[in-house]
Write a protein that holds these residues in place. Structure first.
Motif, PDB file in Angstrom:
ATOM      1  N   SER A  55    -136.735  38.319 124.800  1.00  0.00           N
ATOM      2  CA  SER A  55    -137.227  39.665 124.478  1.00  0.00           C
ATOM      3  C   SER A  55    -136.774  40.101 123.082  1.00  0.00           C
ATOM      4  CB  SER A  55    -136.743  40.664 125.510  1.00  0.00           C
ATOM      5  OG  SER A  55    -135.338  40.731 125.501  1.00  0.00           O
ATOM      6  N   ALA A  56    -135.544  39.723 122.722  1.00  0.00           N
ATOM      7  CA  ALA A  56    -135.026  40.135 121.418  1.00  0.00           C
ATOM      8  C   ALA A  56    -135.769  39.428 120.290  1.00  0.00           C
ATOM      9  CB  ALA A  56    -133.532  39.834 121.330  1.00  0.00           C
ATOM     10  N   LEU A  57    -136.007  38.143 120.475  1.00  0.00           N
ATOM     11  CA  LEU A  57    -136.699  37.353 119.456  1.00  0.00           C
ATOM     12  C   LEU A  57    -138.112  37.885 119.238  1.00  0.00           C
ATOM     13  CD1 LEU A  57    -136.304  34.863 117.689  1.00  0.00           C
ATOM     14  CD2 LEU A  57    -137.120  33.451 119.562  1.00  0.00           C
ATOM     15  N   LEU A  58    -138.844  38.067 120.367  1.00  0.00           N
ATOM     16  CA  LEU A  58    -140.217  38.554 120.241  1.00  0.00           C
ATOM     17  C   LEU A  58    -140.243  39.981 119.700  1.00  0.00           C
ATOM     18  CD1 LEU A  58    -141.744  36.997 123.475  1.00  0.00           C
ATOM     19  CD2 LEU A  58    -142.185  36.357 121.100  1.00  0.00           C
ATOM     20  N   GLY A  59    -139.288  40.795 120.155  1.00  0.00           N
ATOM     21  CA  GLY A  59    -139.242  42.180 119.686  1.00  0.00           C
ATOM     22  C   GLY A  59    -139.034  42.252 118.184  1.00  0.00           C
ATOM     23  N   THR A  60    -138.105  41.431 117.682  1.00  0.00           N
ATOM     24  CA  THR A  60    -137.877  41.400 116.236  1.00  0.00           C
ATOM     25  C   THR A  60    -139.156  41.033 115.501  1.00  0.00           C
ATOM     26  OG1 THR A  60    -135.520  40.915 116.328  1.00  0.00           O
ATOM     27  CG2 THR A  60    -136.679  40.120 114.410  1.00  0.00           C
ATOM     28  N   ILE A  61    -139.821  39.967 115.992  1.00  0.00           N
ATOM     29  CA  ILE A  61    -141.034  39.515 115.307  1.00  0.00           C
ATOM     30  C   ILE A  61    -142.105  40.607 115.337  1.00  0.00           C
ATOM     31  CG2 ILE A  61    -142.924  37.836 115.401  1.00  0.00           C
ATOM     32  CD1 ILE A  61    -140.791  35.796 116.401  1.00  0.00           C
ATOM     33  N   GLU A  62    -142.289  41.243 116.512  1.00  0.00           N
ATOM     34  CA  GLU A  62    -143.312  42.284 116.620  1.00  0.00           C
ATOM     35  C   GLU A  62    -143.034  43.449 115.682  1.00  0.00           C
ATOM     36  OE1 GLU A  62    -144.371  43.528 120.741  1.00  0.00           O
ATOM     37  OE2 GLU A  62    -143.283  41.709 121.259  1.00  0.00           O
ATOM     38  N   MET A  63    -141.795  43.929 115.713  1.00  0.00           N
ATOM     39  CA  MET A  63    -141.494  45.124 114.919  1.00  0.00           C
ATOM     40  C   MET A  63    -141.545  44.821 113.421  1.00  0.00           C
ATOM     41  SD  MET A  63    -138.750  47.374 117.014  1.00  0.00           S
ATOM     42  CE  MET A  63    -137.644  46.112 117.532  1.00  0.00           C
ATOM     43  N   VAL A  64    -141.035  43.641 113.043  1.00  0.00           N
ATOM     44  CA  VAL A  64    -141.080  43.294 111.622  1.00  0.00           C
ATOM     45  C   VAL A  64    -142.531  43.108 111.176  1.00  0.00           C
ATOM     46  CG1 VAL A  64    -140.457  41.545 109.917  1.00  0.00           C
ATOM     47  CG2 VAL A  64    -138.763  42.334 111.556  1.00  0.00           C
ATOM     48  N   THR A  69    -139.156  41.497 128.337  1.00  0.00           N
ATOM     49  CA  THR A  69    -140.035  41.326 127.193  1.00  0.00           C
ATOM     50  C   THR A  69    -141.193  42.306 127.294  1.00  0.00           C
ATOM     51  OG1 THR A  69    -139.509  38.991 127.116  1.00  0.00           O
ATOM     52  CG2 THR A  69    -141.507  39.690 125.994  1.00  0.00           C
ATOM     53  N   THR A  70    -141.523  42.920 126.200  1.00  0.00           N
ATOM     54  CA  THR A  70    -142.700  43.770 126.218  1.00  0.00           C
ATOM     55  C   THR A  70    -143.496  43.527 124.947  1.00  0.00           C
ATOM     56  OG1 THR A  70    -143.518  46.014 126.157  1.00  0.00           O
ATOM     57  CG2 THR A  70    -141.317  45.670 125.286  1.00  0.00           C
ATOM     58  N   ARG A 126    -139.582  50.969 124.629  1.00  0.00           N
ATOM     59  CA  ARG A 126    -138.342  50.495 124.025  1.00  0.00           C
ATOM     60  C   ARG A 126    -138.454  49.006 123.765  1.00  0.00           C
ATOM     61  NH1 ARG A 126    -133.323  53.165 126.167  1.00  0.00           N
ATOM     62  NH2 ARG A 126    -133.977  55.291 126.507  1.00  0.00           N
ATOM     63  N   MET A 127    -137.784  48.540 122.771  1.00  0.00           N
ATOM     64  CA  MET A 127    -137.970  47.147 122.418  1.00  0.00           C
ATOM     65  C   MET A 127    -136.657  46.512 121.973  1.00  0.00           C
ATOM     66  SD  MET A 127    -141.059  45.861 120.060  1.00  0.00           S
ATOM     67  CE  MET A 127    -142.370  45.768 121.251  1.00  0.00           C
ATOM     68  N   ASN A 128    -136.407  45.320 122.447  1.00  0.00           N
ATOM     69  CA  ASN A 128    -135.223  44.582 122.013  1.00  0.00           C
ATOM     70  C   ASN A 128    -135.422  44.034 120.604  1.00  0.00           C
ATOM     71  OD1 ASN A 128    -133.830  44.886 124.330  1.00  0.00           O
ATOM     72  ND2 ASN A 128    -133.659  42.716 124.782  1.00  0.00           N
ATOM     73  N   PHE A 143    -133.890  30.429 124.875  1.00  0.00           N
ATOM     74  CA  PHE A 143    -135.035  31.003 124.167  1.00  0.00           C
ATOM     75  C   PHE A 143    -136.146  31.477 125.091  1.00  0.00           C
ATOM     76  CE2 PHE A 143    -133.153  28.194 120.943  1.00  0.00           C
ATOM     77  CZ  PHE A 143    -132.957  29.133 119.947  1.00  0.00           C
ATOM     78  N   SER A 144    -136.113  31.037 126.340  1.00  0.00           N
ATOM     79  CA  SER A 144    -137.270  31.300 127.198  1.00  0.00           C
ATOM     80  C   SER A 144    -136.994  32.338 128.281  1.00  0.00           C
ATOM     81  CB  SER A 144    -137.749  29.997 127.832  1.00  0.00           C
ATOM     82  OG  SER A 144    -136.720  29.498 128.664  1.00  0.00           O
ATOM     83  N   THR A 145    -135.777  32.885 128.332  1.00  0.00           N
ATOM     84  CA  THR A 145    -135.521  33.898 129.365  1.00  0.00           C
ATOM     85  C   THR A 145    -135.079  35.213 128.730  1.00  0.00           C
ATOM     86  OG1 THR A 145    -133.255  33.125 129.557  1.00  0.00           O
ATOM     87  CG2 THR A 145    -134.833  32.251 131.150  1.00  0.00           C
ATOM     88  N   ASP A 146    -135.293  36.267 129.509  1.00  0.00           N
ATOM     89  CA  ASP A 146    -134.836  37.586 129.077  1.00  0.00           C
ATOM     90  C   ASP A 146    -133.412  37.793 129.534  1.00  0.00           C
ATOM     91  OD1 ASP A 146    -137.127  38.404 127.824  1.00  0.00           O
ATOM     92  OD2 ASP A 146    -138.047  39.109 129.671  1.00  0.00           O
ATOM     93  N   PRO A 147    -132.724  38.762 128.929  1.00  0.00           N
ATOM     94  CA  PRO A 147    -131.415  39.134 129.461  1.00  0.00           C
ATOM     95  C   PRO A 147    -131.583  39.663 130.882  1.00  0.00           C
ATOM     96  CG  PRO A 147    -131.932  40.336 127.436  1.00  0.00           C
ATOM     97  CD  PRO A 147    -133.125  39.550 127.783  1.00  0.00           C
TER      98      PRO A 147
END
Lengths: 288, 334
Positions: free
Chosen positions: A70-79, A230-231, A237-239, A53-57
């Motif tokens: 990055s994917a987890l945060l990206g999902t939360i941000e975009m949603v 993570t961005t 672009r966002m995961n 949960f704490s590292t990026d790909p």
């Protein structure tokens, strides 16, 4: 002579058989649920760890290791951005339909197209944003988190609107009339009486739309795509979890497949959490 | 209900009523809500026109009928006959309906008419949980569990029943049947939720009357519940069909993505939605190819619009019968 006993054994037998058939169908309907959850837990829990949960790909382009931060945060941000757009919009249209548009041709058209829009495939919304915003090169970069969010908002919108309409209709007209009779202007009646009364139901419907958007892959596939790090910049672009699962599944690499199972478990847990909160919110509702 | 504030001739008037800003606020509020509603219609119109504009280079290159019915999808040679994709979409959706609808309707009947009252809510929630699982997760499960586990059974079926049409020969891992099966699972919650809604609008008098006349439970279902809710159930099935047509990611993962029409249900195939998801990347710099994919999207759009329009009409008929709204948003406000 009792009139209520069955004198035909064939009819009684048919009844018994059909009861069993209907019960069997219900059990069959539940089998996939049990299987999917079983495999998610079996294969997904093994992938979970703090690093997960704490590292990026890592690696060149979504390399062969690393976690899903990055994917987890990206999902939360975009949603979250999609919700900010779609929920007020949908509640507004729902309010229009119930407060001002119960009859009339325009209202009928709006209701009809919102209905029909719920059935438009999510990939079509994605394609639309791809063609207008991504290929059109809006906002500098081609793929961007905010474009993904708009695609998600488009597909949340009809769900939010429809559920808002259903809930707002449950607010008794006597309540509106009582407030109007006290001399309250209409807009205050709507904002101070109708909305608060319907709020738990409105929140439930919106959260269910959020849960639906969180699991969508197709519209994000070609609007936000996927990146390494993570961005928090929605202009980049966002995961997202679904797209990362999709990418990982397609690669012939066991580690990535393992990450896909771990991500899938995370995603389903996230969605179930949202759905449960939605159900609790509706339980507090004074309506219906 | 009055659209304007009531005019109170006697007694106190609200402070807000007297202030000029409130007088302006009411129409302002009304028209901004109307504008939002109009924006939705504008969006859909824009949507439609834009897709047509962008698809037109490919459609005029290929011809609309030829695009739909030519059996040759070959982007590298700029040949865009989408028939294998259209056929794949139809085949998988048909399999999904054949498997999914009977199970969904039967379980809806069980939940509304037969099961003990205490089980009703939990069973409803469980069936609707199927809708909470995202498409990509079904795809993942399909690839790594369903395909390998089912393959021996499919091969046995194919060998044993090879005299049947559409069956026989060797079984491909990803195939139409697997895709249809996963679609069946995905449409199950929506079809069953709406069927349940429709069945719950059957007047109790009708059911009680048939029971009082000596009908068994099943006879009551067959002669009172099913006929009364027929149009609603058909509508529910159509909504499921709409979903099956447009479903993308799970299908892309398990159908094999082969742009030729398989001869039997255990062959690989392709669908309209899957081709868009797969090829958009390579098509970005090729106007014709991109146009063809957009045309595929347009076909999906029109197809789902038609199917949904019919479905809504049917569900609405069920609504009007009892003058009671039927929730068509799955699992909303359970």
């Amino acid at each position: 002579m009792t009139t209520l006993t069955l004198d035909s054994p064939r009819r009684a037998a048919t009844d018994r058989v059909m009861r069993v058939v209907l019960l069997a169908a219900t059990i069959i309907a539940l089998i996939p649920l049990v299987l999917v959850i079983w495999y998610l837990l079996k294969k997904g829990l093994g992938a979970w760890s703090w690093e997960f949960f704490s590292t990026d790909p890592t690696g060149n382009f979504l390399g062969d290791q690393g976690g899903i931060k990055s994917a987890l945060l990206g999902t939360i941000e975009m949603v979250a951005l999609a919700s900010v757009i779609a929920i007020p919009f949908g509640w507004g249209v729902g309010l229009y339909l119930v407060e001002y548009g119960r009859t009339g041709r325009f209202a009928y058209a709006v209701r009809y197209f919102v209905d029909v829009m719920t059935g438009v495939p999510s990939i079509v919304f994605g394609l639309f944003i791809y063609v207008t915003l991504v290929l059109g090169g809006w906002g500098g970069s081609s793929f961007a988190g905010w474009k993904g969010a708009i695609a998600l908002a488009l597909l949340m919108l009809p769900v939010v609107t429809r559920s808002a309409e259903v809930v707002l209709l449950l607010v008794p007209d006597s309540l509106r009339e009582a407030a109007l009779a006290l001399g309250t202007p209409r807009w205050r009646v709507v904002l101070k009486v109708v909305l608060p009364t319907a709020l738990p139901g409105l929140i439930t419907g919106s959260l269910l739309a959020v849960a639906r958007a969180a699991g969508e892959t197709a519209p994000l596939l070609f609007t936000a795509t996927i990146v390494n790090g993570t961005t928090f910049d929605l202009g980049q672009r966002m995961n997202s979890l679904p797209v990362q699962i999709y990418t990982d599944v397609g690669s012939p690499n066991n580690q990535l497949v393992q990450r896909a199972w771990g991500s899938a478990l995370t995603l389903v847990a996230l969605i179930l959490l949202t759905t449960t909160v939605a159900r609790l919110a509706s339980r507090r509702s004074r309506l219906s | 209900m009055a659209a304007t504030t009531p005019d109170l001739r006697h007694g106190e008037r609200s402070v807000l009523e007297r202030s000029p800003s409130a007088r302006r606020a009411d129409p302002l509020f009304r028209w901004s809500l109307t504008a939002l509603a109009a924006l939705i219609l504008a969006l859909i119109a824009f949507f439609f026109v834009f897709l047509i504009t962008k698809a037109s280079p490919a459609l005029s290159h290929q011809g609309v009928l030829s695009f739909l019915f030519t059996n040759d999808w070959n982007p590298s040679k700029a040949i865009f006959g989408a028939w294998p994709l259209v056929a794949g979409t139809i085949i998988t959706a048909a399999i999904a309906l054949l498997i999914g609808v009977p199970i969904a309707v039967a379980s809806a009947l069980y939940v509304t008419e037969l099961c003990p009252r205490r089980l009703r809510a939990p069973l409803t929630v469980l069936v609707e949980l199927l809708a909470a699982v995202p498409s990509v997760v079904y795809g993942l499960w399909g690839i790594f569990v369903l395909i390998p586990k089912l393959k021996p059974a499919e091969q046995w079926f194919s060998d044993t029943f090879s005299f049947l049409p559409l069956v026989g020969g060797s079984v491909a891992g990803p195939n139409y049947f697997i895709a249809g099966l996963i679609l069946a699972i995905m449409i199950l919650p929506i079809v069953s939720a709406i069927s349940r809604e429709v069945m719950s609008t059957v007047p109790p008098d009708l059911k009680e009357a048939s029971l009082a006349l000596g009908a068994t439970r099943w006879e009551m279902i067959r002669m009172a519940v099913l006929p009364y809710s027929r149009s609603g159930i058909t509508g529910a099935a159509m909504l499921g069909l709409g979903r099956a047509i447009g479903e993308t990611i799970a299908v892309t993962l398990v159908i094999g993505n082969s742009p030729t029409i398989g001869k039997q249900i255990f062959d690989q195939g392709y669908t309209l939605a899957a081709v868009i998801a797969n090829e958009f990347g390579e098509a970005a710099n090729d106007k014709l190819h991109a146009g063809a994919l957009i045309a595929a999207g347009l076909v999906l759009f029109v197809l789902t619009l038609l199917v949904n329009a019919v479905a809504r009409g049917l569900v609405r008929r069920a609504e009007n019968k009892n003058n009671r709204p039927v929730k068509t948003v799955p699992s909303a406000v359970a």
